[in-house]
Design a protein around this motif. Structure first.
Motif, PDB file in Angstrom:
ATOM      1  N   ARG A 220       7.644   5.455  20.638  1.00 17.84           N
ATOM      2  CA  ARG A 220       6.916   5.333  19.359  1.00 17.84           C
ATOM      3  C   ARG A 220       7.887   5.572  18.211  1.00 17.84           C
ATOM      4  N   THR A 221       7.421   5.390  17.001  1.00 15.95           N
ATOM      5  CA  THR A 221       8.333   5.518  15.858  1.00 15.95           C
ATOM      6  C   THR A 221       7.607   6.053  14.627  1.00 15.95           C
ATOM      7  N   MET A 222       8.368   6.650  13.716  1.00 16.70           N
ATOM      8  CA  MET A 222       7.832   7.034  12.413  1.00 16.70           C
ATOM      9  C   MET A 222       8.165   5.976  11.355  1.00 16.70           C
ATOM     10  N   SER A 223       8.736   4.835  11.799  1.00 15.16           N
ATOM     11  CA  SER A 223       9.154   3.806  10.833  1.00 15.16           C
ATOM     12  C   SER A 223       7.993   2.979  10.287  1.00 15.16           C
ATOM     13  N   LYS A 224       6.866   2.951  10.980  1.00 14.15           N
ATOM     14  CA  LYS A 224       5.811   1.994  10.611  1.00 14.15           C
ATOM     15  C   LYS A 224       4.644   2.726   9.941  1.00 14.15           C
ATOM     16  N   ALA A 225       3.717   3.281  10.739  1.00 10.67           N
ATOM     17  CA  ALA A 225       2.540   3.913  10.148  1.00 10.67           C
ATOM     18  C   ALA A 225       2.930   5.083   9.243  1.00 10.67           C
ATOM     19  N   PHE A 226       3.965   5.837   9.594  1.00 14.16           N
ATOM     20  CA  PHE A 226       4.392   7.003   8.812  1.00 14.16           C
ATOM     21  C   PHE A 226       5.206   6.639   7.568  1.00 14.16           C
ATOM     22  N   ALA A 227       5.513   5.367   7.400  1.00 15.80           N
ATOM     23  CA  ALA A 227       6.254   4.910   6.210  1.00 15.80           C
ATOM     24  C   ALA A 227       7.639   5.546   6.104  1.00 15.80           C
ATOM     25  N   CYS A 228       8.237   5.866   7.241  1.00 12.60           N
ATOM     26  CA  CYS A 228       9.542   6.558   7.210  1.00 12.60           C
ATOM     27  C   CYS A 228      10.652   5.715   7.855  1.00 12.60           C
ATOM     28  N   ALA A 229      10.673   4.406   7.593  1.00 10.21           N
ATOM     29  CA  ALA A 229      11.698   3.555   8.215  1.00 10.21           C
ATOM     30  C   ALA A 229      13.103   3.997   7.811  1.00 10.21           C
ATOM     31  N   GLY A 230      13.246   4.445   6.555  1.00 11.75           N
ATOM     32  CA  GLY A 230      14.565   4.849   6.073  1.00 11.75           C
ATOM     33  C   GLY A 230      15.033   6.182   6.643  1.00 11.75           C
ATOM     34  N   LEU A 231      14.091   6.965   7.157  1.00  9.49           N
ATOM     35  CA  LEU A 231      14.438   8.270   7.730  1.00  9.49           C
ATOM     36  C   LEU A 231      15.136   8.115   9.072  1.00  9.49           C
ATOM     37  N   ARG A 232      14.746   7.117   9.842  1.00  7.06           N
ATOM     38  CA  ARG A 232      15.236   6.844  11.189  1.00  7.06           C
ATOM     39  C   ARG A 232      14.781   7.931  12.154  1.00  7.06           C
TER      40      ARG A 232
END
Ligand SMILES: Cc1ncc(COP(=O)(O)O)c(C=O)c1O
Length: 369
Positions: A220-232
């Motif tokens: 899973r990732t925090m890049s999409k629903a969490f709006a944290c794509a730049g955080l990685r």
């Protein structure tokens, strides 16, 4: 250069600075101010300590991820007994996937995927020297358990990639498909759930299948629903024994202290960050309905993007939208293109542009029949 890399193309969507960017499946909304403020004060106390390496085992982050996932599973009605040893994290789920494939793929091994799907899966596989084998999805891009089970039994892969909701089609698969893949091979089954939070109604995650399946891993990732794509920040959930193996292939201290602090802060604000998911789902459904109404074919999407077809020339449509400052993705599937759910304003701009383009040139649609 390794001979098996000759001729491969690197991943990369065109990165153009235009007003409406609907091409790489990001969350269209910025991080809300209240979360920005919390992030700012959370990192503040960490600057002086940057002379030290970060927590190699990211224990605080693991705990935060377990709490978040417990809530996810509870809401979807599935009981999953998660513990911090079942969690892995990396700089984006791409890195997590590459850790898994480095550990279980490599030269002489086979990785199977069902295409069209996320274009990084084959690149990650071949990057380790494994051979990639792709099996075509049904015409409607769905997958059924019997066909997947038979294909997996036939190929006997060391790793199987399943992606749900699938990029670029947006379509989901049932848990029975995952079970069929698992039961028909002795390799690792990776379920890429990068877009899971956009499914409505919420579908039970492949995490609910983890008990008794030590070869199953969910990413899973925090890049999409969490709006944290730049955080990685991406993560995986699997049996502790599988997670433990990943420590052999990661680079030491791969997750910076700042990344860990910011990810924990974002997870503490999960409710605020995920507030925009419903808005994006509304945009997605608006796009689907409108594109269908004007004559495109539209695939049912559980993600934050829509795949649509019946386009005579995706390149022409892409260029006409770009001329109007709107960037979508020509994903290389004949007669199809993919567009992100934008903010309400971006979505309106895209749909207006579509109407204008069709008004000027109805030939953008393939002739009926
Ligand atoms: C299906 C899928 N998996 C994984 C990723 C990687 O995301 P990240 O590395 O930002 O977590 C993406 C990104 O677009 C994706 O579409």
């Amino acid at each position: 250069m390794r001979s098996d890399l000759v001729g491969l193309k690197p991943y990369g969507a065109p990165h153009l600075d235009v007003p409406v960017q609907l091409n790489v499946n990001e969350n269209a909304y910025p991080i809300p101010d209240v979360v920005v403020e919390s992030m700012r004060s959370a990192v503040d106390g960490h600057f002086a300590g940057l002379n030290r390496y970060p927590d190699r085992e990211f224990e605080d982050l693991r705990g935060h991820l377990v709490s978040y996932l417990d809530g996810v599973n509870r809401r979807a009605g599935g009981a999953v007994d998660l513990s911090p040893e079942m969690i892995w994290a990396g700089n984006g789920s791409n890195e997590v996937l590459s850790h898994i494939v480095q550990a279980f793929g490599g030269p002489g091994r086979t990785v199977l995927g069902f295409t069209p799907s996320y274009s990084m899966h084959p690149l990650i596989a071949t990057g380790t020297g494994a051979s990639w084998q792709s099996s075509a999805r049904n015409d409607d891009f769905a997958l059924d358990a019997d066909a997947v089970g038979a294909e997996v039994a036939d190929v006997d892969p060391d790793i199987v990639f399943l992606c749900t909701p699938n990029n670029p089609t947006g379509t989901s698969i049932g848990l029975d498909v995952i079970e069929a893949a698992y039961d028909n091979c002795s390799g690792i089954v990776i379920v890429d759930e990068a877009y899971a939070e956009f499914s409505r109604p919420a579908r039970p995650s492949a995490m609910t299948l983890l008990a008794g399946r030590p070869r199953l891993v969910v990413s899973r990732t925090m890049s999409k629903a969490f709006a944290c794509a730049g955080l990685r920040l991406g993560y995986a959930i699997a049996a502790p024994e599988l997670i433990d193996v990943l420590r052999l292939v990661r680079l030491p201290y791969h997750l910076s202290d700042i990344t860990q602090v910011l990810a924990c802060t974002a997870l503490e604000h999960a409710d605020v960050l995920l507030d925009n998911v419903d808005r994006l789902i509304d945009s997605r459904d608006r796009i689907s309905q409108h594109l269908r109404d004007v004559g495109f074919t539209v695939f049912p999407s559980d993600s934050n993007f829509v795949l649509f077809g019946n386009i005579s020339s995706p390149q022409t449509l892409w260029q006409r939208l770009l001329d109007r400052g709107i960037l979508i993705r020509d994903i290389g599937i004949t007669h199809h293109a993919r567009v992100n759910a934008g903010t309400e304003v971006e979505t309106t701009a895209f749909l207006r542009a579509i109407d204008e383009i069709l008004g000027e040139d109805p030939g953008i649609l393939l002739p009926a029949g």
